[in-house]
Design a protein around this motif. Structure first.
Motif, PDB file in Angstrom:
ATOM      1  N   ASN A  99      -0.225  25.721   6.471  1.00 30.84           N
ATOM      2  CA  ASN A  99      -1.350  25.337   7.311  1.00 30.84           C
ATOM      3  C   ASN A  99      -2.650  25.670   6.567  1.00 30.84           C
ATOM      4  OD1 ASN A  99      -2.824  24.456   9.511  1.00 30.84           O
ATOM      5  ND2 ASN A  99      -2.787  26.459  10.513  1.00 30.84           N
ATOM      6  N   PRO A 100      -3.478  24.672   6.255  1.00 25.66           N
ATOM      7  CA  PRO A 100      -3.291  23.251   6.554  1.00 25.66           C
ATOM      8  C   PRO A 100      -2.107  22.659   5.794  1.00 25.66           C
ATOM      9  CG  PRO A 100      -5.138  23.553   5.067  1.00 25.66           C
ATOM     10  CD  PRO A 100      -4.720  24.923   5.495  1.00 25.66           C
ATOM     11  N   VAL A 101      -1.582  21.558   6.326  1.00 22.43           N
ATOM     12  CA  VAL A 101      -0.352  20.981   5.780  1.00 22.43           C
ATOM     13  C   VAL A 101      -0.599  20.208   4.495  1.00 22.43           C
ATOM     14  CG1 VAL A 101       1.485  19.298   6.202  1.00 22.43           C
ATOM     15  CG2 VAL A 101       0.789  20.881   8.013  1.00 22.43           C
ATOM     16  N   ILE A 102      -1.645  19.397   4.485  1.00 23.49           N
ATOM     17  CA  ILE A 102      -1.862  18.463   3.375  1.00 23.49           C
ATOM     18  C   ILE A 102      -2.962  18.965   2.445  1.00 23.49           C
ATOM     19  CG2 ILE A 102      -2.555  16.109   2.777  1.00 23.49           C
ATOM     20  CD1 ILE A 102      -1.318  15.230   5.458  1.00 23.49           C
ATOM     21  N   LYS A 103      -2.631  19.047   1.168  1.00 24.51           N
ATOM     22  CA  LYS A 103      -3.599  19.485   0.160  1.00 24.51           C
ATOM     23  C   LYS A 103      -4.464  18.327  -0.305  1.00 24.51           C
ATOM     24  CE  LYS A 103      -3.860  22.412  -3.953  1.00 24.51           C
ATOM     25  NZ  LYS A 103      -3.061  23.221  -4.913  1.00 24.51           N
ATOM     26  N   ARG A 104      -3.827  17.177  -0.522  1.00 23.19           N
ATOM     27  CA  ARG A 104      -4.595  15.982  -0.872  1.00 23.19           C
ATOM     28  C   ARG A 104      -3.750  14.743  -0.641  1.00 23.19           C
ATOM     29  NH1 ARG A 104      -1.616  13.659  -4.136  1.00 23.19           N
ATOM     30  NH2 ARG A 104      -1.049  14.378  -6.215  1.00 23.19           N
ATOM     31  N   ALA A 105      -4.423  13.612  -0.442  1.00 25.58           N
ATOM     32  CA  ALA A 105      -3.736  12.338  -0.221  1.00 25.58           C
ATOM     33  C   ALA A 105      -4.388  11.262  -1.078  1.00 25.58           C
ATOM     34  CB  ALA A 105      -3.789  11.942   1.250  1.00 25.58           C
ATOM     35  N   ILE A 106      -3.561  10.471  -1.719  1.00 29.75           N
ATOM     36  CA  ILE A 106      -4.025   9.375  -2.567  1.00 29.75           C
ATOM     37  C   ILE A 106      -3.386   8.085  -2.071  1.00 29.75           C
ATOM     38  CG2 ILE A 106      -3.874   8.374  -4.892  1.00 29.75           C
ATOM     39  CD1 ILE A 106      -3.975  11.225  -5.992  1.00 29.75           C
TER      40      ILE A 106
ATOM     41  N   LEU B 224       0.854  -1.186   0.000  1.00 27.36           N
ATOM     42  CA  LEU B 224       0.000   0.000   0.000  1.00 27.36           C
ATOM     43  C   LEU B 224       0.890   1.236   0.000  1.00 27.36           C
ATOM     44  CD1 LEU B 224      -3.170  -0.094   0.145  1.00 27.36           C
ATOM     45  CD2 LEU B 224      -2.069  -2.188   0.918  1.00 27.36           C
ATOM     46  N   ASP B 225       0.651   2.132  -0.948  1.00 22.91           N
ATOM     47  CA  ASP B 225       1.445   3.349  -1.078  1.00 22.91           C
ATOM     48  C   ASP B 225       0.580   4.583  -0.886  1.00 22.91           C
ATOM     49  OD1 ASP B 225       4.069   2.230  -1.925  1.00 22.91           O
ATOM     50  OD2 ASP B 225       2.892   1.513  -3.624  1.00 22.91           O
ATOM     51  N   ALA B 226       1.183   5.610  -0.292  1.00 19.53           N
ATOM     52  CA  ALA B 226       0.509   6.900  -0.130  1.00 19.53           C
ATOM     53  C   ALA B 226       1.254   7.955  -0.932  1.00 19.53           C
ATOM     54  CB  ALA B 226       0.465   7.299   1.341  1.00 19.53           C
ATOM     55  N   ASN B 227       0.496   8.797  -1.612  1.00 18.24           N
ATOM     56  CA  ASN B 227       1.051   9.956  -2.310  1.00 18.24           C
ATOM     57  C   ASN B 227       0.428  11.190  -1.668  1.00 18.24           C
ATOM     58  OD1 ASN B 227       0.496  12.147  -4.588  1.00 18.24           O
ATOM     59  ND2 ASN B 227       2.388  11.085  -5.113  1.00 18.24           N
ATOM     60  N   ILE B 228       1.253  11.946  -0.953  1.00 20.10           N
ATOM     61  CA  ILE B 228       0.773  13.102  -0.195  1.00 20.10           C
ATOM     62  C   ILE B 228       1.250  14.384  -0.872  1.00 20.10           C
ATOM     63  CG2 ILE B 228       0.674  14.202   2.063  1.00 20.10           C
ATOM     64  CD1 ILE B 228      -0.371  11.339   2.109  1.00 20.10           C
ATOM     65  N   LEU B 229       0.312  15.237  -1.254  1.00 20.07           N
ATOM     66  CA  LEU B 229       0.651  16.540  -1.824  1.00 20.07           C
ATOM     67  C   LEU B 229       0.547  17.584  -0.721  1.00 20.07           C
ATOM     68  CD1 LEU B 229       1.277  18.416  -4.232  1.00 20.07           C
ATOM     69  CD2 LEU B 229      -1.201  18.556  -4.631  1.00 20.07           C
ATOM     70  N   LEU B 230       1.670  18.245  -0.448  1.00 18.22           N
ATOM     71  CA  LEU B 230       1.693  19.266   0.594  1.00 18.22           C
ATOM     72  C   LEU B 230       1.103  20.571   0.080  1.00 18.22           C
ATOM     73  CD1 LEU B 230       5.279  18.581   1.989  1.00 18.22           C
ATOM     74  CD2 LEU B 230       3.100  17.694   2.840  1.00 18.22           C
ATOM     75  N   ASN B 231       0.540  21.333   0.987  1.00 17.20           N
ATOM     76  CA  ASN B 231      -0.131  22.586   0.635  1.00 17.20           C
ATOM     77  C   ASN B 231       0.879  23.738   0.591  1.00 17.20           C
ATOM     78  OD1 ASN B 231      -2.432  24.135   0.025  1.00 17.20           O
ATOM     79  ND2 ASN B 231      -2.659  24.745   2.165  1.00 17.20           N
ATOM     80  N   LEU B 232       1.918  23.558  -0.226  1.00 16.91           N
ATOM     81  CA  LEU B 232       2.996  24.537  -0.300  1.00 16.91           C
ATOM     82  C   LEU B 232       2.734  25.575  -1.381  1.00 16.91           C
ATOM     83  CD1 LEU B 232       6.054  22.095  -0.143  1.00 16.91           C
ATOM     84  CD2 LEU B 232       5.124  23.447   1.748  1.00 16.91           C
TER      85      LEU B 232
END
Length: 210
Positions: free
Chosen positions: A188-195, A22-30
């Motif tokens: 902040n918030p830190v995470i824009k989206r997670a897949i 199982l893999d996670a792809n996290i896009l930060l809200n930068l």
């Protein structure tokens, strides 16, 4: 989609003959001007998965070398080990830990360890004088992560499909909390989206509200 709903969809995918990761792809809200920042840290997964990590330790002190081996490191040494790794003679390891005092000698290993993401770094806990604790931490499921420069994304495996829903959710939650802890000063918030997805499944967008 809630995490457990996504896992249920992943489990409905065509069954394979191997235990999918199982893999996670996290896009930060930068912001755009922040995406060149490399955000790094480590996560201590509560539920181990995959193979045991092979940890090697660079230390000049014999007592620290012995402590490393007693704590589970596969190799520990100084100049001789440096020579073996530098020449490519010894490459069978997944984590490299070093004491601060030996780091100047490890500069010559930059071309060997750097491309593999194995160069010790104080920010991810691999440069330390607490050798025994560091070895145990990585043997017990601690995994380093860092954002991809210019993209602001973090990609990391967090479990195996054979694990229970509870174990996978606990690991995913631990990953999100660790990312929020180190990236909170940037956005902040830190995470824009997670897949999330398994090795062979479709990808699913999941809720990151904890």
């Amino acid at each position: 989609m809630r995490f457990l709903e996504a896992i249920n969809q992943v489990r409905k995918s065509k069954k394979r003959k191997f235990d999918e990761t199982l893999d996670a792809n996290i896009l930060l809200n930068l912001k755009e001007n922040q995406k060149n920042e490399v955000i790094r840290g480590f996560v201590q997964f509560p539920n181990k998965f995959g193979f045991d990590k092979r940890v090697v330790v660079f230390a000049e002190e014999v007592d620290l070398q012995n402590a490393a081996i007693e704590s589970g490191a596969v190799r520990a040494g100084s100049d001789d080990l440096l020579k073996e790794v530098s020449s490519g003679e010894y490459v069978d390891f997944d984590v490299v830990i070093a004491t601060p005092s030996i780091m100047p000698k490890l500069i010559k290993l930059g071309k060997v360890l750097g491309p593999k993401g194995l160069m010790p770094n104080p920010k991810d806990g691999t440069v330390t004088s607490e050798i025994s604790a560091a070895v145990k931490k990585f043997k017990q499921g601690s995994v380093n992560f860092k954002s991809q420069q210019g993209q602001g994304t973090i990609n990391l495996a967090f479990g195996k499909l054979s694990q229970s829903d509870r174990e996978l959710q606990e690991n995913f939650t631990a990953l999100l909390l660790s990312i929020k802890d180190v990236a909170g000063k940037f956005c902040n918030p830190v995470i824009k989206r997670a897949i999330i997805k398994s090795t062979m499944s479709a990808a699913y967008l999941v809720d990151t509200n904890l």
